[in-house]
Design an enzyme around this catalytic site. Structure first.
Site, mmCIF file in Angstrom:
data_model
loop_
_atom_site.group_PDB
_atom_site.id
_atom_site.type_symbol
_atom_site.label_atom_id
_atom_site.label_comp_id
_atom_site.label_asym_id
_atom_site.label_seq_id
_atom_site.Cartn_x
_atom_site.Cartn_y
_atom_site.Cartn_z
ATOM 1 N N SER A 101 48.642 0.947 24.395
ATOM 2 C CA SER A 101 49.009 1.542 23.118
ATOM 3 C C SER A 101 48.316 2.879 22.912
ATOM 4 O O SER A 101 47.226 3.113 23.428
ATOM 5 C CB SER A 101 48.613 0.603 21.984
ATOM 6 O OG SER A 101 47.199 0.445 21.977
ATOM 7 N N LYS A 102 48.975 3.725 22.160
ATOM 8 C CA LYS A 102 48.454 5.077 21.987
ATOM 9 C C LYS A 102 47.146 5.106 21.210
ATOM 10 O O LYS A 102 46.400 6.065 21.291
ATOM 11 C CB LYS A 102 49.505 5.960 21.320
ATOM 12 C CG LYS A 102 49.989 5.465 19.982
ATOM 13 C CD LYS A 102 51.182 6.293 19.509
ATOM 14 C CE LYS A 102 51.831 5.639 18.296
ATOM 15 N NZ LYS A 102 53.213 6.047 18.103
ATOM 16 N N ARG A 103 46.879 4.086 20.468
ATOM 17 C CA ARG A 103 45.619 4.058 19.728
ATOM 18 C C ARG A 103 44.438 3.902 20.680
ATOM 19 O O ARG A 103 43.348 4.362 20.414
ATOM 20 C CB ARG A 103 45.634 2.909 18.716
ATOM 21 C CG ARG A 103 45.076 3.317 17.356
ATOM 22 C CD ARG A 103 45.102 2.174 16.375
ATOM 23 N NE ARG A 103 44.110 1.157 16.693
ATOM 24 C CZ ARG A 103 44.403 -0.100 17.032
ATOM 25 N NH1 ARG A 103 45.656 -0.487 17.098
ATOM 26 N NH2 ARG A 103 43.454 -0.957 17.303
ATOM 27 N N ASN A 115 44.664 4.483 24.190
ATOM 28 C CA ASN A 115 44.834 5.235 25.428
ATOM 29 C C ASN A 115 45.797 6.385 25.186
ATOM 30 O O ASN A 115 46.689 6.262 24.376
ATOM 31 C CB ASN A 115 45.493 4.325 26.480
ATOM 32 C CG ASN A 115 44.522 3.848 27.519
ATOM 33 O OD1 ASN A 115 43.851 4.640 28.160
ATOM 34 N ND2 ASN A 115 44.451 2.550 27.689
#
Length: 510
Positions: free
Chosen positions: A265-267, A269
């Site tokens: 997930s962008k949070r 990585n």
RNA sequence: GACCCCAUCGUCCAGCGGUCUAGGACACCGGCCUUUCACGCCGGCAACACGGGUUCGAGUCCCGUUGGGGUCGCCA
């Protein structure tokens, strides 16, 4: 011989191998998409087949042309060229689902006529209510209320123009058994499969309908996609059965993971392909790295190119454990490409193709000039444009005059806000930041002060909006998220509350 | 919570019943090389989740437990 071996054999192609990548243009191109694209691409090439790009833009709210363009650009950058797609055409087009609406409605009519689907008049409110009451029970999903409406009445209500969806009739007993190329037989009770919506109230198909119809019509032989779809296969099996179509081979790839094993997930990585492009990873290295997640070179080589992989690849050999995306190893691989595959001259070309080109340098100089006393001041002043490890000091962030809690909230709200915009140009950034300051009741500089730290790692820097625009959305957003993380991040509970705040702030008032 | 999937070093993979005192790579720790650093080279640390079976023999097959992940939307 084990069951696994049995099903992993005898997959010899009877006809042409056709794989597809079917991204939905609803956001930033994701490395998980690249991962699936890679395996589909390689499998097609290996078998002299075709690789197709199909845009799944059936979500009218969230789909955007900008996202579609970004996806195409990212895939091109990676070098995974498709044989058929919205931009290159092909004999099974159109390749954008929003342009295939009549096809879906024709198929839905058929199901309706044959009693394999039915109209559902339930309101969103009722469905939400129903889910709430069933929340922790054994069976969740639609309760089938409208299934029992007599056909004549349903017909009348549809004709009177009452808003409705169309749902698939799922069997109420028995078991669905299907084969996944990598897992063998997978079984699931039909009771646990609810009546899936096929056609939304706005006349658009849902994923489930569109994917089955298109995969069949486009003669897709192998469905290679993420494991998150495994649970919906029964619904697809049912559609193939109802339409009397032959099932393609199903192959669900494992999901890329964060360090803590949760879905990438962008949070946690950087997940956007553009981030890796903009921070100077080489596409070949990224592809090579992605290939190692689940597949291994028979000779044990760690560094290999696409051609080599196509040569040696076996879909059945893909490993099933969810691989953790390890940036350190990616960096190591990228380093090998840099030092082993290029002359210094070539690297200079690469650098110029990246940021060190006249055009970009002029843009940077425009905002540097006034801050230079000597030319040598330029290096340190502008290092933020040429570095990835810009680590904001939490103390600098805290020193910006906002209470820490307020600071974290602001950063989170801002990240969400900027994620939602299409183009991160200077005007947009300006408008969004001013709106944010306004809505939070803060002076603009209160809000921008910590952003300088987040974006540049320093307390003062080149003009914020310009800097962000030059860096681009992928890097800018990652830096903002890293700053948030440097402050300890937000808890799940806090995010929940913040999401509501965000909605109140930006959605209700428009 | 229900259902589905998965399970070898911290991480990515090798292993497809005996050759496993489990192999490679990243990371980490030593040493060598070297004007520094990096590269390179050498070495070290480190894993078959647990319990039952099956078998002459199990990391490898089966079952259970545990753990992890995913799904449960008029999102894909």
């Amino acid at each position: 011989m084990s069951g696994r071996d049995t099903h992993r054999k005898a997959q010899m192609p009877k006809s042409k191998i056709r794989t597809r990548l079917a991204p939905s243009p609803t956001g930033v191109p994701h490395v998980g998409t690249a991962y699936q694209a890679l395996f589909g691409y390689v499998w097609a090439r290996k078998n002299d087949g075709s690789f197709i790009l199909r845009i799944e833009d059936t979500d009218r709210e969230r789909s955007s042309k900008a996202s579609e363009k970004a996806i195409i650009r990212a895939l091109r950058w990676l070098g995974l060229q498709w044989d058929e797609g919205p931009d290159v055409g092909g004999e099974y087009g159109p390749y954008r689902q929003s342009e295939r609406l009549e096809i879906y409605s024709k198929h839905v009519s058929q199901l309706l006529k044959e009693g394999k689907a039915y109209p559902c008049f339930c309101s969103r409110e009722r469905l939400a209510e129903m889910r709430k009451t069933r929340r922790s029970g054994a069976d969740t999903g639609y309760d089938g209320l409208c299934r029992s409406i007599p056909a004549s009445e349903a017909q009348k209500r549809m004709e009177s123009g009452e808003s409705h969806t169309v749902r698939l009739k799922s069997p109420q007993d028995g078991e669905c058994v299907f084969t996944d190329l990598l897992r063998g037989e997978v079984r699931k009770d039909w009771r646990s499969v609810d009546d899936q919506v096929l056609l939304k109230a706005d006349g658009y198909p849902t994923y489930h309908l569109a994917v089955v119809v298109d995969d069949h019509l486009m003669r897709i032989s192998h469905i290679i996609r993420g494991e998150e779809w495994l649970n919906s296969v029964p619904k697809h099996v049912l559609l193939y059965r109802y339409f009397g179509w032959e099932m393609p081979v199903m192959c669900h790839l494992p999901l890329l993971r964060n360090k803590d094993k949760s879905k990438l997930s962008k949070r946690k990585n950087p997940t956007s392909i553009g981030f890796y492009r903009d921070t100077g990873y080489l596409p070949r290295a990224l592809l090579n790295y992605l290939a190692m997640m689940g597949w291994s070179h028979p000779e044990g080589e760690e560094k290999f190119d696409l051609e080599n992989m196509i040569d040696l690849f076996e879909l059945e050999k893909v490993t099933l454990g969810g691989p953790v995306f390890d940036v350190d190893k990616l960096r190591w691989l990228n380093a090998r490409y840099i030092r082993e595959d290029h002359t210094p001259e070539e690297l200079v070309d690469l650098l110029q193709g990246w940021r060190l080109n006249r055009q970009t340098l002029v843009r940077i100089m425009e905002i540097s000039q006034g801050r230079l006393q000597t030319l040598s001041d330029w290096g340190p002043l502008t290092s933020l444009f040429f570095a990835d490890d810009v680590r904001p000091d939490p103390a600098d962030l805290r020193a910006c005059g906002l209470e820490e809690r307020e600071l974290r909230e602001m950063l989170q709200l801002l990240v969400w806000k900027l994620e939602s915009v299409q183009d991160l140009d200077i005007d947009t950034i300006s408008i969004e930041l001013r709106e944010m300051a306004d809505k939070l009741g803060l002076k603009l500089r209160k809000l921008t002060a910590p952003l300088y730290v987040a974006i540049s790692g320093k307390t003062s820097s080149t003009p914020l909006f310009d800097s962000m625009a030059i860096l681009g959305p992928d890097i800018s957003l990652v830096r903002l998220r890293r700053a948030l993380e440097a402050l300890g991040g937000t808890s799940k509970k806090q995010r929940k509350a913040l999401e509501k705040r965000y909605r109140d702030l930006f959605e209700k008032s428009g």
